[in-house]
Enzyme design. Structure first.
Site, mmCIF file in Angstrom:
data_model
loop_
_atom_site.group_PDB
_atom_site.id
_atom_site.type_symbol
_atom_site.label_atom_id
_atom_site.label_comp_id
_atom_site.label_asym_id
_atom_site.label_seq_id
_atom_site.Cartn_x
_atom_site.Cartn_y
_atom_site.Cartn_z
ATOM 1 N N SER A 36 21.761 15.949 3.085
ATOM 2 C CA SER A 36 20.966 15.721 3.839
ATOM 3 C C SER A 36 21.250 15.093 5.484
ATOM 4 O O SER A 36 20.315 14.531 6.402
ATOM 5 C CB SER A 36 20.201 14.206 3.291
ATOM 6 O OG SER A 36 20.983 13.170 3.437
ATOM 7 N N SER A 127 29.708 -2.859 4.323
ATOM 8 C CA SER A 127 29.877 -3.087 6.004
ATOM 9 C C SER A 127 30.103 -4.783 6.467
ATOM 10 O O SER A 127 29.625 -5.969 5.875
ATOM 11 C CB SER A 127 28.759 -2.389 6.817
ATOM 12 O OG SER A 127 28.684 -2.534 8.002
ATOM 13 N N TYR A 152 18.321 -1.850 6.875
ATOM 14 C CA TYR A 152 19.717 -1.131 5.897
ATOM 15 C C TYR A 152 20.840 -2.486 5.498
ATOM 16 O O TYR A 152 21.264 -1.977 4.860
ATOM 17 C CB TYR A 152 20.563 -0.468 7.419
ATOM 18 C CG TYR A 152 21.952 -0.127 7.391
ATOM 19 C CD1 TYR A 152 22.674 0.860 6.675
ATOM 20 C CD2 TYR A 152 22.732 -1.035 8.165
ATOM 21 C CE1 TYR A 152 23.971 0.423 6.848
ATOM 22 C CE2 TYR A 152 24.396 -0.636 8.286
ATOM 23 C CZ TYR A 152 24.807 0.128 6.960
ATOM 24 O OH TYR A 152 26.059 -0.127 7.581
ATOM 25 N N LYS A 156 23.184 -3.254 2.254
ATOM 26 C CA LYS A 156 24.577 -3.705 1.624
ATOM 27 C C LYS A 156 24.311 -4.945 1.155
ATOM 28 O O LYS A 156 25.403 -4.948 0.703
ATOM 29 C CB LYS A 156 25.506 -3.827 3.124
ATOM 30 C CG LYS A 156 25.199 -2.212 3.692
ATOM 31 C CD LYS A 156 26.238 -1.385 3.346
ATOM 32 C CE LYS A 156 26.148 0.035 3.030
ATOM 33 N NZ LYS A 156 26.714 1.424 2.537
#
Ligand code: UD1
Length: 339
Positions: A36, A127, A152, A156
């Site tokens: 993708s 992250s 986002y 995580k």
């Protein structure tokens, strides 16, 4: 016999560099990627660097049946390194469900399938975004996680929690969570590197595209932060150093050296670098003048963060070795190959 490692998202930026380092260390690599946000040509790049072609399967980790077939076909996967995820902060604000579905369902599928197929070891791409703006710098793994600034970032945090809860429940899984700072640069061969789709959101790809004349100028987001030169400070780590840490993390688990069932490591250089320092260093290293303009702050940006990598250094025996100069030179070499 060579241990088999499944690398999800293995044709992506960090995944492809990790596939190279795993093969160089003698592991057998199976890549799964839905393409993708990457190309199957990356497999050729990995082969050109290492002299060995990794196995590649095009499949989506959110597709349980497809992943079940993959585990059945590639028996004996010793460990999984899970990179496959959506990662654009801005996009996640507009398409939260896409982010929650993609990032969470992939993880759930893998964690459910692992015990069924006897895979015990899991490395997760996390992250430094989980720390938000830390109260103390450099940031250690003991720093509290701050409420996520974006869907986002939230994925995580939630993924870290899902892994911890699964292991706590008694599942036969050991995990290492790797919290990346700012991955930068490309393989020194320029056979693989970062391939941003459309206008890059991250600093260094924007810098190299500007230097190549693809973008008229770089916008420096903010010069009124409480930092030495007023621009934001980050910890830019060479992607090859980052990739090598994954090999060490796998080795640690496979050799039974983990000290806890879930371990967390910061992967950074330990050095904070400002946006304006990136501009200056890039110009020095490449000899290319970089047109730039200071504009307003970018919404959601934190002021400064850099890693305390002491724990990873001591426990993993791993260090970020590359200089900022070498990192930016590799990014420029890759850009020139693309242009
Ligand atoms: C961003 C995400 C982070 C994510 C990471 C993934 C935000 C707030 N953070 O990190 O959660 O894990 O990407 O790659 O989006 N900059 C400019 N001009 C540009 C682009 C960036 O000045 O055109 C500045 C930014 O303001 C920032 C620094 O460069 O200070 C680094 O930006 P970027 O590469 O986007 O990384 P992060 O913001 O650290």
């Amino acid at each position: 016999m060579k241990k088999k490692i499944l690398v999800t998202g293995g044709t992506g930026y960090i995944g492809s560099h990790t596939a190279v380092e795993l093969q160089n260390a003698g592991y057998e690599v199976v890549i799964v990627d839905n393409l993708s946000n990457s190309s199957a040509d990356v497999v050729d790049g990995i082969e050109r660097i290492t002299g060995k072609r990794p196995t590649f399967e095009q499949a989506d980790c959110t597709d349980y049946a497809a992943m079940e077939r993959l585990f059945a076909k590639h028996k004996g996967i010793a460990a999984i390194i899970h990179f496959a995820a959506s990662k654009a902060v801005g996009e996640s604000v507009h398409k939260p469900l896409l982010y929650y579905r993609n990032n969470l369902v992939s993880l759930l599928n893998l964690l459910e399938l692992m015990p069924k197929h006897g895979t015990e070891h899991f490395v997760f791409s996390s992250s430094c975004t989980v720390y938000g703006q830390p109260d103390q710098l450099p940031v250690t793994e003991a720093a509290p996680r701050k409420p996520a600034e974006s869907p986002y970032g939230n994925t995580k945090q939630i993924c870290e929690d899902i892994i911890a809860d699964t292991v706590k429940s008694g599942a036969p899984i050991k995990a290492i969570l790797l919290r990346y700072f700012n991955p930068t640069g490309a393989h020194p061969s320029a056979e693989i590197g970062e391939l941003p789709l459309g206008v890059p959101q991250n600093l260094v790809p924007f810098v190299t595209q500007t230097a190549a004349g693809i973008r008229p100028k770089l916008s420096v987001f903010g010069s009124d932060y409480s930092t030495p030169d007023g621009s934001c400070v980050r910890d830019y780590i060479h992607v090859v150093d980052l990739a090598k840490a994954h090999v060490v993390a796998c080795q640690r688990m496979l050799e039974g050296k983990s000290k806890k069932a879930v371990e967390t490591f910061n992967l950074g250089t330990g050095r904070g670098v400002s946006v304006l320092e990136i501009v200056r260093t890039f110009e020095k290293v490449t000899g290319v003048k970089l047109p730039y303009e200071v504009v307003g702050r970018r919404a959601g940006d934190i002021e400064q963060i850099w890693a305390d990598p002491t724990f990873a250094n001591a426990e993993l025996g791993w260090y970020a070795k590359e200089t900022l100069e070498a990192t930016l030179a590799s990014a420029w070499k890759w850009q020139q190959r693309l242009a």
